[in-house]
Scaffold this motif. Structure first.
Motif, PDB file in Angstrom:
ATOM      1  N   ASP A  96       0.814  -1.213   0.000  1.00 16.71           N
ATOM      2  CA  ASP A  96       0.000   0.000   0.000  1.00 16.71           C
ATOM      3  C   ASP A  96       0.851   1.269   0.000  1.00 16.71           C
ATOM      4  OD1 ASP A  96       0.984  -0.072   2.558  1.00 16.71           O
ATOM      5  OD2 ASP A  96      -0.928   0.311   3.543  1.00 16.71           O
ATOM      6  N   GLN A  97       2.072   1.138  -0.507  1.00 16.22           N
ATOM      7  CA  GLN A  97       2.960   2.297  -0.601  1.00 16.22           C
ATOM      8  C   GLN A  97       3.316   2.526  -2.064  1.00 16.22           C
ATOM      9  OE1 GLN A  97       6.192   0.951   1.818  1.00 16.22           O
ATOM     10  NE2 GLN A  97       5.278   1.701   3.709  1.00 16.22           N
ATOM     11  N   LEU A  98       3.343   3.789  -2.459  1.00 16.72           N
ATOM     12  CA  LEU A  98       3.816   4.131  -3.800  1.00 16.72           C
ATOM     13  C   LEU A  98       5.325   4.276  -3.709  1.00 16.72           C
ATOM     14  CD1 LEU A  98       3.151   4.854  -6.747  1.00 16.72           C
ATOM     15  CD2 LEU A  98       3.123   7.244  -6.017  1.00 16.72           C
ATOM     16  N   LEU A  99       6.037   3.467  -4.482  1.00 14.10           N
ATOM     17  CA  LEU A  99       7.495   3.455  -4.442  1.00 14.10           C
ATOM     18  C   LEU A  99       8.072   3.972  -5.749  1.00 14.10           C
ATOM     19  CD1 LEU A  99       8.014  -0.101  -2.870  1.00 14.10           C
ATOM     20  CD2 LEU A  99       7.892   2.101  -1.683  1.00 14.10           C
ATOM     21  N   ARG A 100       9.165   4.707  -5.646  1.00 18.87           N
ATOM     22  CA  ARG A 100       9.933   5.154  -6.810  1.00 18.87           C
ATOM     23  C   ARG A 100      11.262   4.415  -6.761  1.00 18.87           C
ATOM     24  NH1 ARG A 100      14.011   9.051  -8.082  1.00 18.87           N
ATOM     25  NH2 ARG A 100      13.641  10.077 -10.087  1.00 18.87           N
ATOM     26  N   GLN A 101      11.493   3.585  -7.745  1.00 18.60           N
ATOM     27  CA  GLN A 101      12.690   2.748  -7.747  1.00 18.60           C
ATOM     28  C   GLN A 101      13.590   3.096  -8.922  1.00 18.60           C
ATOM     29  OE1 GLN A 101      11.858  -1.448  -8.070  1.00 18.60           O
ATOM     30  NE2 GLN A 101      13.961  -2.026  -7.583  1.00 18.60           N
ATOM     31  N   ASN A 102      14.884   3.241  -8.625  1.00 15.61           N
ATOM     32  CA  ASN A 102      15.891   3.371  -9.661  1.00 15.61           C
ATOM     33  C   ASN A 102      16.290   1.952 -10.035  1.00 15.61           C
ATOM     34  OD1 ASN A 102      18.351   3.570 -11.077  1.00 15.61           O
ATOM     35  ND2 ASN A 102      18.834   5.522 -10.091  1.00 15.61           N
ATOM     36  N   LEU A 103      15.898   1.509 -11.230  1.00 19.27           N
ATOM     37  CA  LEU A 103      16.133   0.116 -11.629  1.00 19.27           C
ATOM     38  C   LEU A 103      17.608  -0.174 -11.881  1.00 19.27           C
ATOM     39  CD1 LEU A 103      13.066  -0.422 -13.981  1.00 19.27           C
ATOM     40  CD2 LEU A 103      13.324  -1.104 -11.595  1.00 19.27           C
ATOM     41  N   THR A 104      18.405   0.859 -12.106  1.00 18.76           N
ATOM     42  CA  THR A 104      19.831   0.663 -12.355  1.00 18.76           C
ATOM     43  C   THR A 104      20.582   0.438 -11.041  1.00 18.76           C
ATOM     44  OG1 THR A 104      19.639   2.083 -14.285  1.00 18.76           O
ATOM     45  CG2 THR A 104      21.868   1.622 -13.485  1.00 18.76           C
ATOM     46  N   THR A 105      20.331   1.284 -10.053  1.00 16.62           N
ATOM     47  CA  THR A 105      21.046   1.179  -8.781  1.00 16.62           C
ATOM     48  C   THR A 105      20.289   0.360  -7.746  1.00 16.62           C
ATOM     49  OG1 THR A 105      20.052   3.180  -7.861  1.00 16.62           O
ATOM     50  CG2 THR A 105      22.092   3.446  -9.136  1.00 16.62           C
ATOM     51  N   GLY A 106      19.005   0.168  -7.941  1.00 13.13           N
ATOM     52  CA  GLY A 106      18.191  -0.568  -6.975  1.00 13.13           C
ATOM     53  C   GLY A 106      17.686   0.296  -5.827  1.00 13.13           C
ATOM     54  N   ILE A 118       7.259   7.097  -1.639  1.00  7.85           N
ATOM     55  CA  ILE A 118       6.693   8.395  -2.003  1.00  7.85           C
ATOM     56  C   ILE A 118       5.436   8.698  -1.199  1.00  7.85           C
ATOM     57  CG2 ILE A 118       5.747   9.761  -3.898  1.00  7.85           C
ATOM     58  CD1 ILE A 118       8.756   9.172  -4.085  1.00  7.85           C
ATOM     59  N   ALA A 119       4.534   7.735  -1.090  1.00  9.73           N
ATOM     60  CA  ALA A 119       3.264   7.964  -0.387  1.00  9.73           C
ATOM     61  C   ALA A 119       2.775   6.664   0.232  1.00  9.73           C
ATOM     62  CB  ALA A 119       2.219   8.510  -1.350  1.00  9.73           C
ATOM     63  N   GLN A 120       1.972   6.798   1.292  1.00  6.99           N
ATOM     64  CA  GLN A 120       1.404   5.637   1.979  1.00  6.99           C
ATOM     65  C   GLN A 120      -0.093   5.558   1.734  1.00  6.99           C
ATOM     66  OE1 GLN A 120       2.346   5.987   6.108  1.00  6.99           O
ATOM     67  NE2 GLN A 120       4.540   5.815   5.790  1.00  6.99           N
ATOM     68  N   ASP A 121      -0.650   4.406   2.076  1.00 13.24           N
ATOM     69  CA  ASP A 121      -2.090   4.146   1.969  1.00 13.24           C
ATOM     70  C   ASP A 121      -2.605   4.214   0.536  1.00 13.24           C
ATOM     71  OD1 ASP A 121      -2.335   3.889   4.799  1.00 13.24           O
ATOM     72  OD2 ASP A 121      -2.403   6.065   4.978  1.00 13.24           O
ATOM     73  N   ILE A 122      -1.729   3.972  -0.444  1.00  8.85           N
ATOM     74  CA  ILE A 122      -2.146   3.950  -1.852  1.00  8.85           C
ATOM     75  C   ILE A 122      -2.547   2.516  -2.187  1.00  8.85           C
ATOM     76  CG2 ILE A 122      -1.492   4.430  -4.240  1.00  8.85           C
ATOM     77  CD1 ILE A 122      -1.517   6.922  -2.478  1.00  8.85           C
ATOM     78  N   SER A 123      -3.805   2.317  -2.517  1.00 10.13           N
ATOM     79  CA  SER A 123      -4.288   0.953  -2.765  1.00 10.13           C
ATOM     80  C   SER A 123      -4.350   0.603  -4.251  1.00 10.13           C
ATOM     81  CB  SER A 123      -5.664   0.760  -2.132  1.00 10.13           C
ATOM     82  OG  SER A 123      -6.578   1.707  -2.633  1.00 10.13           O
ATOM     83  N   ALA A 140      -6.415   6.027  -2.760  1.00 10.71           N
ATOM     84  CA  ALA A 140      -5.877   5.850  -1.413  1.00 10.71           C
ATOM     85  C   ALA A 140      -7.018   5.390  -0.518  1.00 10.71           C
ATOM     86  CB  ALA A 140      -5.275   7.153  -0.897  1.00 10.71           C
ATOM     87  N   ALA A 141      -6.724   4.464   0.384  1.00 11.17           N
ATOM     88  CA  ALA A 141      -7.744   3.951   1.305  1.00 11.17           C
ATOM     89  C   ALA A 141      -7.125   3.746   2.673  1.00 11.17           C
ATOM     90  CB  ALA A 141      -8.315   2.633   0.784  1.00 11.17           C
ATOM     91  N   LYS A 142      -7.931   4.021   3.687  1.00 11.39           N
ATOM     92  CA  LYS A 142      -7.463   3.864   5.061  1.00 11.39           C
ATOM     93  C   LYS A 142      -8.635   3.463   5.931  1.00 11.39           C
ATOM     94  CE  LYS A 142      -4.609   6.172   8.464  1.00 11.39           C
ATOM     95  NZ  LYS A 142      -3.853   7.399   8.779  1.00 11.39           N
ATOM     96  N   GLN A 143      -8.366   2.582   6.900  1.00 11.00           N
ATOM     97  CA  GLN A 143      -9.407   2.137   7.819  1.00 11.00           C
ATOM     98  C   GLN A 143      -9.397   3.028   9.053  1.00 11.00           C
ATOM     99  OE1 GLN A 143      -9.203  -2.016   8.652  1.00 11.00           O
ATOM    100  NE2 GLN A 143     -11.247  -2.090   9.491  1.00 11.00           N
ATOM    101  N   THR A 144     -10.591   3.447   9.486  1.00 11.25           N
ATOM    102  CA  THR A 144     -10.704   4.273  10.683  1.00 11.25           C
ATOM    103  C   THR A 144     -10.688   3.376  11.912  1.00 11.25           C
ATOM    104  OG1 THR A 144     -13.118   4.197  10.734  1.00 11.25           O
ATOM    105  CG2 THR A 144     -12.107   5.961   9.443  1.00 11.25           C
ATOM    106  N   SER A 145     -10.508   3.969  13.074  1.00 14.48           N
ATOM    107  CA  SER A 145     -10.460   3.183  14.308  1.00 14.48           C
ATOM    108  C   SER A 145     -11.817   2.583  14.655  1.00 14.48           C
ATOM    109  CB  SER A 145      -9.956   4.037  15.466  1.00 14.48           C
ATOM    110  OG  SER A 145     -10.835   5.112  15.689  1.00 14.48           O
ATOM    111  N   LEU A 146     -12.885   3.094  14.052  1.00 12.93           N
ATOM    112  CA  LEU A 146     -14.218   2.548  14.291  1.00 12.93           C
ATOM    113  C   LEU A 146     -14.555   1.417  13.326  1.00 12.93           C
ATOM    114  CD1 LEU A 146     -16.142   5.870  14.950  1.00 12.93           C
ATOM    115  CD2 LEU A 146     -15.266   4.245  16.617  1.00 12.93           C
TER     116      LEU A 146
END
Length: 199
Positions: free
Chosen positions: A142-152, A157-162, A182-188
């Motif tokens: 659930d995280q948006l990741l930016r990866q450099n495929l050459t260096t690894g 970048i952001a959380q709760d991205i579904s 983006a989605a997130k569960q509330t405490s209720l």
């Protein structure tokens, strides 16, 4: 002759006094004595209970509303952060530098892979040798990741991205359309989700 009487009155004038005197002897009242009857106490408790219940309902609905709005603000911030990073990178990438997804009228959820411009020589764009990829990952995917495929190297970048979807339509091949949810569960226990689309 008997005295006439109405319904509810005593036939003999002395009877009323006898009954009143007997009641006073059975339940004597002292002078200045005050108090509440059981009925008055029960009515007061019932009214207080209704007022307390109404106050609780107002308070709990206000708390729920605050929590939902707070979660929506958090999701909008995460979506905005993701959009800003992707726009910044993709503006430096040309259509020919995007290797994935291919041009199609079908949305792809595999992310987007591209190279960025590092300069220009004689009117020709010089592309970096490194390829970059935006995709979902992380512990709960659930995280948006930016990866450099050459260096690894990987940057969160952001959380709760579904959901991350990318479209490169056949009718506008120089355009990249992106949809983020983006989605997130509330405490209720409820789930709040928001979607942002940009080109």
């Amino acid at each position: 002759m008997w005295p006439s009487c109405r319904l509810g009155q005593n036939a003999y004038p002395g009877d009323a006094g006898v009954k009143a005197t007997a009641m006073k002897k059975r339940f004597p009242r002292r002078r200045g004595q005050t108090g509440f009857t059981l009925v008055e106490v029960l009515v007061t408790i019932a009214i207080y209970t209704l007022v307390a219940a109404a106050g609780y309902m107002v308070l709990s609905s206000g708390t729920l509303s605050w929590q939902v709005n707070n979660t929506r603000v958090e999701l909008q911030q995460e979506l905005r952060k993701a959009m800003d990073w992707m726009i910044m990178d993709l503006r430096q990438a040309g259509p020919s530098s995007i290797s994935s997804p291919s041009v199609s009228d079908t949305w792809s959820s595999a992310g987007i892979t591209f190279r960025v411009a590092i300069g220009a020589t004689g009117g020709t764009v010089d592309w970096s040798s490194a390829q970059y990829r935006y995709s979902l990952g992380g512990t709960n995917n659930d995280q948006l990741l930016r990866q450099n495929l050459t260096t690894g190297a990987v940057k969160e970048i952001a959380q709760d991205i579904s959901v991350l979807q990318v479209l490169r339509p056949l009718t506008a091949q120089d355009t990249v359309e992106i949809s983020l949810t983006a989605a997130k569960q509330t405490s209720l226990g409820g789930t709040i989700s928001q979607t942002m689309n940009f080109t």
